[in-house]
Write an enzyme that holds these catalytic residues in place. Structure first.
Site, short mmCIF file in Angstrom:
data_model
loop_
_atom_site.label_atom_id
_atom_site.label_comp_id
_atom_site.label_asym_id
_atom_site.label_seq_id
_atom_site.Cartn_x
_atom_site.Cartn_y
_atom_site.Cartn_z
N ARG A 230 0.83 -1.21 0.00
CA ARG A 230 0.00 0.00 0.00
C ARG A 230 0.87 1.26 0.00
O ARG A 230 0.71 2.15 -0.84
CB ARG A 230 -0.90 -0.01 1.23
CG ARG A 230 -1.81 1.19 1.38
CD ARG A 230 -2.51 1.14 2.76
NE ARG A 230 -3.12 -0.14 2.99
CZ ARG A 230 -4.32 -0.48 2.53
NH1 ARG A 230 -5.03 0.39 1.85
NH2 ARG A 230 -4.81 -1.68 2.76
N THR A 231 1.78 1.33 0.94
CA THR A 231 2.63 2.52 1.06
C THR A 231 3.53 2.67 -0.17
O THR A 231 3.71 3.75 -0.69
CB THR A 231 3.49 2.42 2.34
OG1 THR A 231 2.62 2.30 3.46
CG2 THR A 231 4.35 3.65 2.51
N HIS B 216 6.20 6.83 11.22
CA HIS B 216 5.64 6.68 9.87
C HIS B 216 5.03 8.04 9.53
O HIS B 216 3.81 8.18 9.43
CB HIS B 216 4.58 5.57 9.87
CG HIS B 216 4.12 5.18 8.50
ND1 HIS B 216 4.72 5.58 7.35
CD2 HIS B 216 3.09 4.38 8.12
CE1 HIS B 216 4.08 5.07 6.31
NE2 HIS B 216 3.10 4.34 6.75
N LYS C 48 24.40 -10.35 2.59
CA LYS C 48 25.82 -10.67 2.74
C LYS C 48 26.47 -9.89 3.87
O LYS C 48 27.67 -10.00 4.09
CB LYS C 48 26.56 -10.39 1.43
CG LYS C 48 26.23 -11.38 0.32
CD LYS C 48 26.82 -10.95 -1.00
CE LYS C 48 26.35 -11.87 -2.14
NZ LYS C 48 26.52 -11.24 -3.46
N ARG D 135 11.66 2.07 3.78
CA ARG D 135 10.86 1.35 4.76
C ARG D 135 11.78 0.33 5.41
O ARG D 135 12.43 -0.43 4.69
CB ARG D 135 9.72 0.62 4.06
CG ARG D 135 8.91 -0.29 4.95
CD ARG D 135 7.82 0.49 5.66
NE ARG D 135 6.81 -0.34 6.24
CZ ARG D 135 5.55 0.05 6.44
NH1 ARG D 135 5.17 1.25 6.06
NH2 ARG D 135 4.68 -0.75 6.99
#
Lengths: 330, 330, 330
Positions: free
Chosen positions: A76-77, A155, A106, A127
């Site tokens: 969604r974001t 957020h 890694k 994110r």
């Protein structure tokens, strides 16, 4: 924070700078925003609602490249940011699951990844699953970074779109009564929203939450210190009858672990249904950060005061505004 | 179905509508198409073959945004749609694996997801694992929805590109003899193809399938009711000698579960090889929806009558045509 | 190899060909490049550094579509190619994990996948887990193929960007002393780099590697046969004091399997730290293909001779150059 271009911005928008540069280099947390800044962002977001296909405004970010670096999936974001960039003519480099980013797997540090990705793009939307990751990225990068959620942390674009939706729906942000309902302990959106509401005058906040997920003291203390009137209530009907905004949230099962009994008792406690809508004032609105399960019943969807899908759409306008402001100024 | 713009279309293509609006709001199933509509789509697809890089035609969908919402991976279909959109100047929001869409994983309904995604895009291409999902999405959305396959249900754009390929290769769709070969029980493409062929005159269909995957009665009954001549045969050579089109399909191992013995016996039964090509008429063509394993041998690839890669390419033109028709009209 | 357009190129760049066509149809392995070709590519890469947003140069590949077909994830390489394409106005079809490509999972050959994908795009960038996959794809495709790494095989664009970085940092490629450090047995980048360095005059190479990951004889023999002076050393400080370039690499844990003891002893042996920088000549540079763990300490990052992030950025310019040369010529 000032009105002169920072070195970070200057190096990136040399060809496209508008008259005024945005005072922020990065968007990291709700605490960065004061009333003036919110007004500026909301004004630009309002203009974004009128951007027409094929117009010069729809090409403002032509030639700019945004990297969406998502260490945990949030479709969604991600789609909202990518739509915002493309609606302004910009382009996107996508990483849906950067946690499996070969380099991260890694053992590469986030800082090294950022130093590489900033070579390929003009702005990074991050994110991450760790609180503080966005700040770390912003400290490293020479291009703007937008925090699209960092674990239990912040957020901020969700908080901005929530506030913008209230302003769009009610016409003002001062002198409003807001009921925050549901999972107030774990929901970072309600915490950020409470924080931003405290910047306005005459705000009254009602907390309506099952005992296991009550609002924590830090936010209550902050509200008190900011002169915001608040109270806790166990009666959603009574609160709904008094509120301009009911902000419902999902009880997050993933936070309960094995305690399914606690989850189940919390989940069904406060449901926004037609009875609640019957007592909500005519001018009131119901918000929800989505996704919703059954904490708002489907019968509510057709009520014009059900504003949660308009709210989701406003996320597009807020993100268009932020991309423009960070890359071009205003 | 009519020639006036529906509310759904009108709200989305206000700025770009051509003289005539496409009679369909959504593309959901093969049953939506009659001969006139197929002719219209095929005419537009033919024009799409001539769209030149850098021409105005290559920018027809500039400013439009397509969301590819794929709940199961299908890279071939996804890339074909995304290429189609970009070949017309449009942009794409991609979700390769929407089943792990954070919101779906948290229990959000498809309807709620659609209501969110439609706020970010102008058209939705949906691939889903559940039959009927596309219809559900279309009923919810205020923007066009294209079904890119919904589980055991429909895959209408595949059926369209199959028909288009026959027309392109033979020059006509009436009076043709078509051999449908392989997994006729599970293959939704052959079922849809049989359905669409029934709309034309003088069509003769031969079913050539191992016993365990024979064509089901519903399609046979429909053909009979539509006046289409059909018969079953166990002799691929005999059928190939009489046909204009051999439509080969893969025996789908995933449908056999533990019955590997049944799979193996079915798999090797009908192979299109150079012996089959020797008896196929000179003007005949071999089609296959791909991917193929060994049901068409590699030696066949160099035969000019091997049309399956041209068929895959035609998927691009059909999807370009549908995107244009749904977003702009004609 | 010649200066006339091959059929492959001609069919794809008919509308956009510049005066001279690039002598290569595909970029598959370091062995394809001679000094003249490297000079040409590096000249174009240098021009790419000056492409300005909004300029006609930033639209050179407008209308072209690149497919990134990645059978193993490599976000760094993928983003670098996609950024390169978009910085020139081109568009991208992305497959982050083609190994789960539904068709490959069902048993489709790489050749069939390529025949399908070439119908949707103008150039294919392939990352594969099998050595030789890129060659196989190029033999099949009628459009250019770039090898973005095929298993233990080649990764030619990395080799090109390494050489380009040396030229950009030192101003020349003849008469240089290069220390190759770390995992010389498994690192395909150092192997390709040694191969390309052998094309220049007066090059001296020092191999500095733990015993378990020493440079293999094939490369040593090739250098000897090419008249390149080389020697092995166990003293990084001594080598650093004599070198123009220190090319550090990561000890690849994934190559050691269960032998963690061997990995640990190899890993800490040769570290580029401030002591090494103290003896490195003033004009010298430190390179690394990234990602790095602790084989270069963080304190080195701020030294102007630490060129590894500039090197990552140069990957963008090299890939822009290759895309232009393969699609348009020069």
């Amino acid at each position: 924070v000032g009105s002169v271009a920072s070195p970070k911005e200057a190096s990136n928008v040399a060809q496209g700078t508008l008259n005024n540069s945005f005072p922020l280099q990065d968007v990291l947390e709700a605490q960065q925003f004061d009333r003036d800044l919110l007004t500026l962002i909301f004004d630009v977001a309002r203009e974004m609602e009128d951007v027409k296909r094929g117009s010069p405004e729809a090409q403002q970010l032509s030639g700019f490249l945004m990297a969406t670096l998502f260490y945990e999936p949030s479709t969604r974001t991600r789609l909202s940011f990518e739509s915002a960039m493309k609606r302004l003519g910009g382009e996107v480099l996508t990483t849906e699951n950067a946690r499996e980013f070969s380099s991260a797997a890694k053992g590469e540090t986030l800082e090294d990844t950022i130093r590489t990705v900033e070579g390929y793009s003009d702005i990074i939307v991050l994110r991450h699953f760790e609180s503080g990751a966005a700040k770390k990225a912003a400290d490293t990068a020479n291009i703007p970074v937008i925090n699209a959620g960092d674990g239990p942390g912040q957020h901020p674009t969700q908080a901005l779109l929530d506030m913008y939706t209230i302003q769009r729906e009610l016409g003002h942000l001062d002198n409003i009564r807001v009921g925050l309902v549901g999972d107030l302990a774990n929901g970072r959106t309600v915490r950020s929203l409470a924080y931003l509401l405290a910047k306005y005058d005459g705000v009254k906040i009602y907390f309506v939450a099952p005992d296991v997920v009550k609002m924590k003291d830090d936010i209550k203390d902050h509200l008190t210190a900011s002169g915001v009137d608040w109270e806790e209530s166990a009666d959603l009907m009574e609160v709904a009858a008094k509120c301009d905004v009911i902000y419902q949230t999902r009880i997050q099962r993933e936070r309960f672990g094995d305690r399914i009994d606690l989850y189940n008792s919390a989940r069904g406690k406060y449901i926004v249904n037609s009875e609640v809508m019957d007592v909500l004032p005519k001018h009131g609105v119901v918000l929800h950060p989505l996704p919703r399960l059954d904490e708002i019943t489907l019968e509510v969807d057709s009520d014009p005061r059900a504003a949660y899908f308009r709210q989701a759409k406003n996320g597009l306008y807020i993100r268009m505004a932020l991309l423009k402001l960070l890359l071009l100024g205003y």
